[in-house]
Design a protein around this motif. Structure first.
Motif, mmCIF file in Angstrom:
data_model
loop_
_atom_site.group_PDB
_atom_site.id
_atom_site.type_symbol
_atom_site.label_atom_id
_atom_site.label_comp_id
_atom_site.label_asym_id
_atom_site.label_seq_id
_atom_site.Cartn_x
_atom_site.Cartn_y
_atom_site.Cartn_z
ATOM 1 N N GLY A 196 0.861 -1.005 0.080
ATOM 2 C CA GLY A 196 0.040 0.004 0.181
ATOM 3 C C GLY A 196 0.698 1.032 -0.304
ATOM 4 N N ASN A 197 0.425 2.409 0.716
ATOM 5 C CA ASN A 197 0.847 3.095 -0.124
ATOM 6 C C ASN A 197 2.040 3.521 1.638
ATOM 7 O OD1 ASN A 197 -0.753 6.057 -0.772
ATOM 8 N ND2 ASN A 197 -1.869 5.232 -0.212
ATOM 9 N N SER A 198 2.281 3.303 2.738
ATOM 10 C CA SER A 198 2.891 2.867 3.349
ATOM 11 C C SER A 198 3.808 1.981 2.764
ATOM 12 C CB SER A 198 2.688 2.161 4.974
ATOM 13 O OG SER A 198 1.365 3.677 5.221
ATOM 14 N N GLY A 199 3.806 0.763 2.873
ATOM 15 C CA GLY A 199 5.055 -0.169 1.808
ATOM 16 C C GLY A 199 5.571 0.032 0.763
ATOM 17 N N MET A 200 5.201 1.243 -0.150
ATOM 18 C CA MET A 200 5.704 1.715 -1.276
ATOM 19 C C MET A 200 6.599 2.428 -0.790
ATOM 20 S SD MET A 200 4.888 1.142 -4.207
ATOM 21 C CE MET A 200 3.840 0.237 -5.256
ATOM 22 N N GLU A 201 6.446 3.959 0.148
ATOM 23 C CA GLU A 201 6.705 4.646 0.678
ATOM 24 C C GLU A 201 8.154 4.407 1.503
ATOM 25 O OE1 GLU A 201 4.389 8.806 0.859
ATOM 26 O OE2 GLU A 201 5.487 7.573 2.536
ATOM 27 N N VAL A 202 7.943 3.431 2.367
ATOM 28 C CA VAL A 202 9.393 2.655 3.093
ATOM 29 C C VAL A 202 9.778 2.095 2.953
ATOM 30 C CG1 VAL A 202 9.751 0.757 4.969
ATOM 31 C CG2 VAL A 202 7.798 2.330 4.891
ATOM 32 N N SER A 203 9.408 0.893 1.237
ATOM 33 C CA SER A 203 10.439 0.626 0.242
ATOM 34 C C SER A 203 11.228 1.010 -0.503
ATOM 35 C CB SER A 203 9.735 0.287 -0.844
ATOM 36 O OG SER A 203 9.569 -1.118 -0.263
ATOM 37 N N LEU A 204 10.934 2.429 -0.474
ATOM 38 C CA LEU A 204 11.573 4.471 -0.918
ATOM 39 C C LEU A 204 12.351 4.411 -0.279
ATOM 40 C CD1 LEU A 204 11.821 5.586 -3.535
ATOM 41 C CD2 LEU A 204 9.745 6.949 -2.770
ATOM 42 N N ASP A 205 12.179 4.846 0.671
ATOM 43 C CA ASP A 205 12.939 5.584 2.255
ATOM 44 C C ASP A 205 14.527 4.192 2.363
ATOM 45 O OD1 ASP A 205 13.333 7.628 3.834
ATOM 46 O OD2 ASP A 205 13.370 5.465 5.698
ATOM 47 N N LEU A 206 13.483 3.198 2.441
ATOM 48 C CA LEU A 206 15.348 1.774 2.537
ATOM 49 C C LEU A 206 16.548 2.277 1.898
ATOM 50 C CD1 LEU A 206 12.884 -1.050 3.549
ATOM 51 C CD2 LEU A 206 14.852 0.293 4.950
ATOM 52 N N CYS A 207 15.484 2.436 0.250
ATOM 53 C CA CYS A 207 16.267 2.519 -0.858
ATOM 54 C C CYS A 207 17.373 3.668 -0.988
ATOM 55 C CB CYS A 207 15.234 2.521 -2.138
ATOM 56 S SG CYS A 207 16.301 1.810 -3.599
ATOM 57 N N ASP A 208 16.422 4.997 -0.186
ATOM 58 C CA ASP A 208 17.142 6.247 -0.647
ATOM 59 C C ASP A 208 18.580 6.098 0.439
ATOM 60 O OD1 ASP A 208 15.569 6.956 -2.566
ATOM 61 O OD2 ASP A 208 14.209 7.923 -1.584
ATOM 62 N N HIS A 209 18.364 5.324 2.095
ATOM 63 C CA HIS A 209 19.516 5.053 2.575
ATOM 64 C C HIS A 209 19.982 4.080 2.810
ATOM 65 C CE1 HIS A 209 16.407 7.747 4.905
ATOM 66 N NE2 HIS A 209 17.107 7.768 5.727
ATOM 67 N N GLY A 210 19.848 2.891 1.560
ATOM 68 C CA GLY A 210 21.604 3.025 0.735
ATOM 69 C C GLY A 210 20.871 1.071 1.512
ATOM 70 N N ALA A 211 19.364 0.763 1.680
ATOM 71 C CA ALA A 211 19.164 -0.330 2.126
ATOM 72 C C ALA A 211 19.323 -1.341 0.683
ATOM 73 C CB ALA A 211 18.133 -0.235 2.622
ATOM 74 N N LEU A 212 18.604 -2.582 0.794
ATOM 75 C CA LEU A 212 18.506 -3.924 -0.505
ATOM 76 C C LEU A 212 17.076 -4.020 -0.075
ATOM 77 C CD1 LEU A 212 21.831 -5.593 -0.646
ATOM 78 C CD2 LEU A 212 20.857 -3.554 -1.487
ATOM 79 N N PRO A 213 15.913 -3.068 -0.565
ATOM 80 C CA PRO A 213 14.459 -4.197 -0.072
ATOM 81 C C PRO A 213 13.951 -4.896 -1.104
ATOM 82 C CG PRO A 213 14.592 -1.627 -1.454
ATOM 83 C CD PRO A 213 15.911 -1.659 -0.714
ATOM 84 N N SER A 214 13.440 -5.399 -1.077
ATOM 85 C CA SER A 214 12.263 -6.426 -1.399
ATOM 86 C C SER A 214 10.515 -5.932 -1.523
ATOM 87 C CB SER A 214 12.313 -8.215 -1.610
ATOM 88 O OG SER A 214 13.995 -7.736 -2.239
ATOM 89 N N MET A 215 9.685 -5.563 -1.870
ATOM 90 C CA MET A 215 8.208 -5.945 -1.553
ATOM 91 C C MET A 215 7.999 -7.250 -2.537
ATOM 92 S SD MET A 215 6.828 -2.286 -2.087
ATOM 93 C CE MET A 215 6.274 -2.524 -3.960
ATOM 94 N N VAL A 216 6.639 -7.296 -1.110
ATOM 95 C CA VAL A 216 5.682 -8.328 -1.730
ATOM 96 C C VAL A 216 4.855 -7.462 -2.306
ATOM 97 C CG1 VAL A 216 4.615 -10.360 -0.488
ATOM 98 C CG2 VAL A 216 6.598 -9.718 0.432
#
Length: 421
Positions: A196-216
């Motif tokens: 949802g909106n939270s999942g998308m934004e958290v994934s984007l935030d993780l990306c911006d902080h140098g993490a390696l996100p996968s989203m279900v």
């Protein structure tokens, strides 16, 4: 109101009780504040109970740092007070909290903080609501009054799905309500469960902080551009719905989404068969408004994966037979209402914690029961219901309280620790 005999009054009012000559409001989030402010303008007294130590606890304690309002500010303002003119079109989390605190101060909304409602039940014999609460400061309390306003909202409790093996996962597991920023996840492989909106934004935030996100992304979901040619997608849809049928506006939204965002099926994001506005109106499922996550999905910085079958100590096994090695999991799986846990003896709310009567008639029940913040239409829906409730209560309060207030309050002075007028 029913006038009670002395014996009945003795049994009704316990040693630690408060008589409220007006509504008892449960919850001091935006919905509760809107009702309180609107009642203040009607001259109606009330008591507001809030389990946390602040107003709008969801926004203050359970939201991530980069959060902004997803809709333009004019669609999110509470009754009688617009946002400051110098606020951006999409206010930040901190700006919205400041606005709510200014709102509470302007309308003299002063909740009883730290008061957790254990139960609320309508007493048929007396015609009164009895609300039992507990507080570290004042202990067990009972509030008694003619009207009850349920304003605890749609997001009172975290939802965490029961996925096999999650308890045995060795890495960090956090609900999105505990997530603040991706700073501590730098360099880590993180699975975000929920799109949802939270999942998308958290994934984007993780990306911006140098993490390696996968989203279900397990189910089909509508993803819409936040703006179309500089205009809010929500505002555009609202304008179109004033002139065109819902099904046609749905087709326009889907076409614009395809035109601007392209076909997302190749990235693992399927579009539902039901249009985004119909899906929202019928089932309360909010479309995702893209704020930059799709660009990261296209670039491969965010990996879209199907549903999780089970977790092991260090991996997530997926429904397509593949597996991911992980360091952490963020559950962006949303919230739910907690009303069924404490509201007793009424069928106005269903087992899902929402009024059984749909919008726009779900704000008023029987026996002085009201609800606000359950429209599945965000802050604008809550504000509209708050105004309706205050107008209705103002009229009823003036008609019903004056002849009986002195007799009821006199009994309360003898049996209750306080009387609120």
């Amino acid at each position: 109101m029913v006038l009670l005999s002395s014996d009945r009054m003795d049994s009704l009012f316990s040693p630690r009780c408060v008589w409220v000559n007006g509504p008892i409001i449960i919850g001091a989030g935006p919905s509760g504040l809107a009702v309180g402010a609107s009642l203040r303008e009607q001259g109606v007294p009330y008591v507001m109970l809030e389990r946390e130590d602040c107003i709008a606890s969801l926004w203050q304690k359970r939201t991530y740092d980069r959060l902004k309002l997803h809709l333009p500010k004019q669609f999110c303002q509470l009754p009688r007070m617009p946002f400051p003119a110098d606020y951006p079109e999409y206010p930040t989390r901190r700006q919205f909290i400041d606005y709510l605190e200014d709102y509470a101060a302007a309308f003299h909304v002063k909740p009883e903080f730290g008061s957790t409602v254990q139960s609320a039940r309508y007493d048929e014999t007396s015609g009164l609501w009895r609300v039992h609460s507990s507080s570290a400061k004042s202990g067990e309390m009972e509030y008694i009054g003619r009207w009850l306003v349920v304003a605890t909202g749609e997001n009172a409790e975290n939802v965490v799905p029961d996925i096999p093996g999650l308890d045995g996962f060795a890495g960090e597991v956090a609900h999105v309500s505990e997530y603040k920023s991706g700073d501590k996840y730098k360099g880590k492989r993180v699975l975000v469960v929920g799109c949802g909106n939270s999942g998308m934004e958290v994934s984007l935030d993780l990306c911006d902080h140098g993490a390696l996100p996968s989203m279900v992304v397990r189910d089909a979901v509508h993803v819409l551009p936040r703006e179309v040619m500089g205009k809010s997608t929500f505002e555009l849809a609202t304008l179109l719905m004033a002139w065109l049928p819902l099904w046609f506006v749905d087709k326009v939204m889907v076409f614009l989404s395809w035109l601007i965002l392209g076909n997302l099926a190749g990235f693992g994001i399927r579009r539902p068969a039901i249009g985004p506005l119909t899906l929202k109106n019928k089932y309360g499922k909010t479309p995702v408004l893209d704020t930059g996550a799709l660009a990261k999905i296209r670039s491969g910085d965010i990996t879209v994966v199907p549903g999780v079958s089970r977790f092991t100590k260090s991996r997530a096994e997926l429904s397509d037979g593949t597996a991911l090695d992980l360091d952490a999991v963020v559950m962006a799986t949303g919230y739910r209402s907690n009303v069924p846990q404490w509201l007793q003896g009424t069928d106005f709310f269903g087992k899902d914690g929402y009024p059984t009567t749909g919008f726009p008639n779900g704000w008023k029940g029987k026996s002085g029961l009201y609800s606000v913040g359950f429209t599945r239409r965000g802050l604008s829906g809550a504000s509209a219901d708050a105004v309706r409730i205050a107008k209705d209560l103002g009229q009823v309060w003036r008609e019903e309280t004056k002849p009986t207030t002195k007799r009821a309050a006199g009994a309360c002075h003898r049996r209750c620790i306080s009387v609120i007028f």
